[in-house]
Design a protein around this motif. Structure first.
Motif, mmCIF file in Angstrom:
data_model
loop_
_atom_site.group_PDB
_atom_site.id
_atom_site.type_symbol
_atom_site.label_atom_id
_atom_site.label_comp_id
_atom_site.label_asym_id
_atom_site.label_seq_id
_atom_site.Cartn_x
_atom_site.Cartn_y
_atom_site.Cartn_z
ATOM 1 N N THR A 151 0.831 -1.210 0.000
ATOM 2 C CA THR A 151 0.000 0.000 0.000
ATOM 3 C C THR A 151 0.865 1.260 0.000
ATOM 4 O OG1 THR A 151 -0.173 0.102 2.409
ATOM 5 C CG2 THR A 151 -1.854 -1.173 1.248
ATOM 6 N N LYS A 152 1.950 1.252 0.769
ATOM 7 C CA LYS A 152 2.814 2.435 0.861
ATOM 8 C C LYS A 152 3.577 2.683 -0.441
ATOM 9 C CE LYS A 152 5.199 3.004 4.810
ATOM 10 N NZ LYS A 152 4.858 4.255 5.496
ATOM 11 N N HIS A 153 4.033 1.610 -1.080
ATOM 12 C CA HIS A 153 4.814 1.745 -2.306
ATOM 13 C C HIS A 153 3.970 1.543 -3.566
ATOM 14 C CE1 HIS A 153 8.042 1.007 0.702
ATOM 15 N NE2 HIS A 153 8.725 1.829 -0.058
ATOM 16 N N ALA A 154 2.651 1.700 -3.425
ATOM 17 C CA ALA A 154 1.770 1.420 -4.567
ATOM 18 C C ALA A 154 2.046 2.332 -5.759
ATOM 19 C CB ALA A 154 0.304 1.519 -4.142
ATOM 20 N N SER A 155 2.510 3.550 -5.518
ATOM 21 C CA SER A 155 2.806 4.445 -6.650
ATOM 22 C C SER A 155 3.946 3.895 -7.506
ATOM 23 C CB SER A 155 3.157 5.845 -6.161
ATOM 24 O OG SER A 155 2.026 6.445 -5.568
ATOM 25 N N LEU A 156 4.735 3.040 -6.900
ATOM 26 C CA LEU A 156 5.828 2.381 -7.623
ATOM 27 C C LEU A 156 5.334 1.053 -8.210
ATOM 28 C CD1 LEU A 156 8.883 3.133 -7.744
ATOM 29 C CD2 LEU A 156 9.242 1.614 -5.810
ATOM 30 N N TYR A 158 1.836 -0.339 -8.458
ATOM 31 C CA TYR A 158 0.550 -0.586 -9.122
ATOM 32 C C TYR A 158 0.662 -0.494 -10.640
ATOM 33 C CZ TYR A 158 -4.393 -0.087 -10.401
ATOM 34 O OH TYR A 158 -5.629 -0.246 -10.984
ATOM 35 N N SER A 159 1.431 0.488 -11.126
ATOM 36 C CA SER A 159 1.574 0.644 -12.581
ATOM 37 C C SER A 159 2.253 -0.579 -13.197
ATOM 38 C CB SER A 159 2.355 1.906 -12.911
ATOM 39 O OG SER A 159 3.626 1.869 -12.294
ATOM 40 N N VAL A 162 -0.384 -3.696 -13.067
ATOM 41 C CA VAL A 162 -1.413 -3.757 -14.123
ATOM 42 C C VAL A 162 -0.847 -4.329 -15.422
ATOM 43 C CG1 VAL A 162 -2.926 -1.979 -13.141
ATOM 44 C CG2 VAL A 162 -1.200 -1.303 -14.827
ATOM 45 N N LYS A 163 0.457 -4.152 -15.633
ATOM 46 C CA LYS A 163 1.072 -4.749 -16.834
ATOM 47 C C LYS A 163 1.085 -6.279 -16.717
ATOM 48 C CE LYS A 163 3.918 -0.647 -17.360
ATOM 49 N NZ LYS A 163 5.252 -0.086 -17.077
ATOM 50 N N SER A 192 -0.925 -10.272 -9.078
ATOM 51 C CA SER A 192 -0.166 -9.293 -9.882
ATOM 52 C C SER A 192 0.782 -8.477 -9.011
ATOM 53 C CB SER A 192 -1.098 -8.289 -10.565
ATOM 54 O OG SER A 192 -2.265 -8.885 -11.012
ATOM 55 N N MET A 193 0.337 -8.152 -7.802
ATOM 56 C CA MET A 193 1.194 -7.368 -6.900
ATOM 57 C C MET A 193 2.360 -8.223 -6.397
ATOM 58 S SD MET A 193 0.033 -4.195 -6.652
ATOM 59 C CE MET A 193 0.480 -3.400 -5.090
ATOM 60 N N MET A 370 11.255 5.795 -2.201
ATOM 61 C CA MET A 370 10.798 5.905 -3.595
ATOM 62 C C MET A 370 11.464 7.090 -4.297
ATOM 63 S SD MET A 370 6.818 4.833 -3.867
ATOM 64 C CE MET A 370 6.132 5.795 -2.536
ATOM 65 N N PHE B 113 -5.893 0.885 -20.959
ATOM 66 C CA PHE B 113 -4.810 -0.078 -21.167
ATOM 67 C C PHE B 113 -5.281 -1.489 -20.820
ATOM 68 C CE2 PHE B 113 -1.437 -2.421 -18.806
ATOM 69 C CZ PHE B 113 -0.636 -2.764 -19.877
ATOM 70 N N LEU B 114 -6.041 -1.613 -19.729
ATOM 71 C CA LEU B 114 -6.516 -2.937 -19.305
ATOM 72 C C LEU B 114 -7.660 -3.450 -20.173
ATOM 73 C CD1 LEU B 114 -6.382 -2.440 -15.422
ATOM 74 C CD2 LEU B 114 -4.993 -4.043 -16.752
ATOM 75 N N TYR B 121 0.787 0.645 -22.766
ATOM 76 C CA TYR B 121 0.876 1.477 -21.578
ATOM 77 C C TYR B 121 1.474 2.836 -21.939
ATOM 78 C CZ TYR B 121 1.704 2.720 -16.736
ATOM 79 O OH TYR B 121 1.677 3.368 -15.522
ATOM 80 N N THR B 151 -2.110 5.692 -11.447
ATOM 81 C CA THR B 151 -0.790 5.086 -11.204
ATOM 82 C C THR B 151 0.076 5.992 -10.333
ATOM 83 O OG1 THR B 151 0.203 6.021 -13.209
ATOM 84 C CG2 THR B 151 -0.854 3.859 -13.410
ATOM 85 N N LYS B 152 0.029 7.310 -10.585
ATOM 86 C CA LYS B 152 0.871 8.250 -9.836
ATOM 87 C C LYS B 152 0.413 8.382 -8.383
ATOM 88 C CE LYS B 152 2.059 12.185 -11.984
ATOM 89 N NZ LYS B 152 3.520 12.322 -12.114
ATOM 90 N N ALA B 154 -1.255 6.119 -6.685
ATOM 91 C CA ALA B 154 -1.647 4.797 -6.186
ATOM 92 C C ALA B 154 -1.339 4.614 -4.703
ATOM 93 C CB ALA B 154 -0.993 3.689 -7.014
ATOM 94 N N SER B 155 -0.305 5.271 -4.205
ATOM 95 C CA SER B 155 0.004 5.138 -2.777
ATOM 96 C C SER B 155 -1.111 5.711 -1.906
ATOM 97 C CB SER B 155 1.329 5.826 -2.430
ATOM 98 O OG SER B 155 2.388 5.141 -3.056
ATOM 99 N N TYR B 158 -4.621 2.945 -3.730
ATOM 100 C CA TYR B 158 -4.698 1.478 -3.750
ATOM 101 C C TYR B 158 -5.186 0.920 -2.410
ATOM 102 C CZ TYR B 158 -3.286 -3.422 -4.221
ATOM 103 O OH TYR B 158 -3.282 -4.804 -4.249
ATOM 104 N N SER B 159 -4.714 1.495 -1.313
ATOM 105 C CA SER B 159 -5.133 0.993 0.004
ATOM 106 C C SER B 159 -6.635 1.192 0.207
ATOM 107 C CB SER B 159 -4.347 1.683 1.116
ATOM 108 O OG SER B 159 -4.527 3.088 1.041
#
Lengths: 370, 370
Positions: A151-156, A158-159, A162-163, A192-193, A370, B113-114, B121, B151-152, B154-155, B158-159
């Motif tokens: 959750t904390k590093h989702a900006s890194l 999640y993108s 999804v790929k 995926s995560m 990050m 994209f999905l 992407y 994506t940007k 997401a932190s 996502y949670s």
């Protein structure tokens, strides 16, 4: 038997599992190759606790040709850490030290929340913090260990997730994990995560690296899927080295689980609690009476105390062999065997609990910036 | 007809859609209540282009009792912006201005994209930037408009998305969106991300706020699901105010889509391109010959040029009525009607393109700071 990343039930037939999963047994040739770099062989290897792999030979080849290798393992927080977890992480720490590798340690703090109906998000977050402190106290190298928290590093992450996700259909997760139409859509997406740390360091280092994942055999279904997908995204298939499930105190079935507090010894347990749990619950391979035990001897293969000594707490092969033989002959009684384990565990926990008190101020060094 | 968030096909029977979706028609009572705050009524309201809602009365009640209201809309980048998009955003901008509200503008840069097999992407990321600049140029208030990019950000998102996701099963998204076992697991999860901006401002402001979502009717299935889930997480159901689909140039069916460049007028089109597209492709409600047109008159209801004037480009009710009546009587020829539209569009695009050149240096102000 049932072995999935979320449930391990019944007596595990490892030969059958190897065939079903399609993993390879570790052999002497690989041990020799590994020893060229590690000098010694960790007891979990020589005793067959760490027992199977995927592409370890390829990972070592890449390591030898320029250190294009990193380690990745993880912990999904949902409860306190018990000694069943420690075995594999101690092996991972040993690998990191001997091969001098970067280790990416994932904390998928949403996973158990998504898979356990009654686990609240707040409880998972509480254990995230607790678990990180215990893991730091196990002695990982702060300069080479990077905690990434979903959750904390989702900006890194999640993108990148999804790929991966675009290449996985619902049919595929249905058959890999036994999900169904009643599964929630977060749980469906989750794998995926878990795939991301297997290639994220390649992105961060801007270099195609090989990932070696030390993990318990129950996590193999995730990484089997990851191995199918990553080459389609331009990365190497991750390699792995896998250990057996550590049995709960009550017997050599399933795996030790945090939610059953009688069946697990926690890293926060007091010497008295350890003594009580082992004496009361540790499944014994001994006989019903002392007389019978002296005559017939015990069975170390099903004795949980012996198994714990073998897996982790008695690293000395000669001492372990003596315990084995004495127990089998009836010379060593169940109570005496249990006392050996109790002393070993309490020594370990005393030192661990001291290190853990100092771990809080190390935390910031471990969390990836990050 | 087919109306889902990803596909609009066929001639849309709006009465049928209202029944199927369970939305409410906007009525005079609501118009009067809205006018107490907005003073005027936007032409898209009075002309029935913005035509249905959910809980708008509740949203206005909350607005009146202490401004506990914010707006949320979005744009999923996959291609250039066309004038079909602009109508609804202009209405949204008007609402923001008249009610002086915060607007959360989501850019779900993973969505298309999905859902689109062939969209890369990188292409989605390219259009993310392009689309943000066009939206800034439409004149949203930089102090009260917050761009959040899946994506940007997401932190942050996502949670929260996993909390939504835990309450949605695969069965539910199957029936809401027509997904199936071959759908990828990212697309299955996606609706959870689209739900987040409907309650994220309540978290950020630490206050339970009502969300009003101005959106095209094709997005209703997402928010119907969101409305079911949010009360279970302790938030209000989001309200909505919805517009009809803007028809493509070729006729009053489906919606204008970016991937068919003949059927859409892009915000980057030159005056010559606009002239050529309207003259060549805009579906006409006129007769086959001038003589016949003078005698029988045209049909403005199916004439795309007239529909564009009605939806957006001729805000003056009297002028619009004259165009309508003259076209119907045969006094106004198709070529003349098209020329009126061409001039209006080109005037709009000239001003828009000038504002867009200055938008780049505004971008940073719009992107929400985590």
């Amino acid at each position: 038997m049932k072995v999935t990343p979320w449930e391990v039930e019944g007596s595990i037939d490892y030969d059958k599992l190897i065939k079903e999963f399609g993993v390879q047994r570790l052999d002497n040739k690989l041990f020799e190759r590994l020893k060229k770099h590690t000098k010694t062989l960790h007891p979990m290897l020589s005793r067959g606790i760490v027992f199977v792999h995927r592409d370890l030979d390829f990972a070592l080849k890449e390591y030898e040709s320029g250190k294009n290798l990193f380690l990745y393992t993880g912990r999904s927080p949902s409860g306190p850490i018990h000694i069943g977890h420690v075995f594999g992480w101690e092996f991972t720490r040993w690998l990191q030290e001997k091969l001098d590798l970067e280790l990416w340690f994932q904390f998928p703090d949403e996973e158990k929340f998504l898979f356990k109906e009654n686990l609240s998000y707040e409880t998972a977050q509480k254990y995230l913090k607790e678990n990180m402190l215990d893991i730091i106290a196990l002695g990982f190298n702060p300069k080479k260990t990077h905690f990434i928290i979903d959750t904390k590093h989702a900006s890194l992450m999640y993108s990148e997730a999804v790929k991966v996700a675009k290449k996985i259909t619902f049919s595929m997760v249905k058959s890999s994990f036994g999900l169904n139409d009643s599964t929630n859509i977060g749980a469906i997406f989750y794998t995926s995560m878990q795939a991301v740390p297997a290639f994220l360091p390649s992105i961060i280092n801007n270099k195609k690296l090989v990932c070696l994942i030390p993990h318990g055999v129950d996590q193999d279904p995730h990484f089997r899927l990851t191995r199918d997908i990553l080459p389609k995204l331009g990365y190497y298939k991750p390699a792995s080295i896998q250990w057996m499930m550590i049995p709960p105190l009550q017997g050599v079935q399933g795996k030790m689980q945090s939610h059953n507090s009688d069946a697990a010894i926690f890293l926060s347990d007091t010497p008295e609690q350890v003594k009580k749990k082992i004496n009361k619950y540790a499944f014994s391979g001994g006989q019903a009476t002392i007389e019978e035990h002296r005559k017939k001897g015990g069975n170390p293969e099903i004795d949980v105390s012996y198994q714990y000594l073998k897996a982790f707490f008695e690293p000395d092969n000669e001492k372990l062999k003596k315990i084995h033989d004495d127990y089998k002959s009836g010379k060593l009684l169940t109570g005496e065997l249990k006392q050996i384990l109790i002393d070993k565990i309490n020594k370990f926990l005393k030192e661990h609990q001291e290190r853990r008190r100092k771990a809080e101020k190390e935390l910031d060094k471990f969390i990836f910036k990050m």
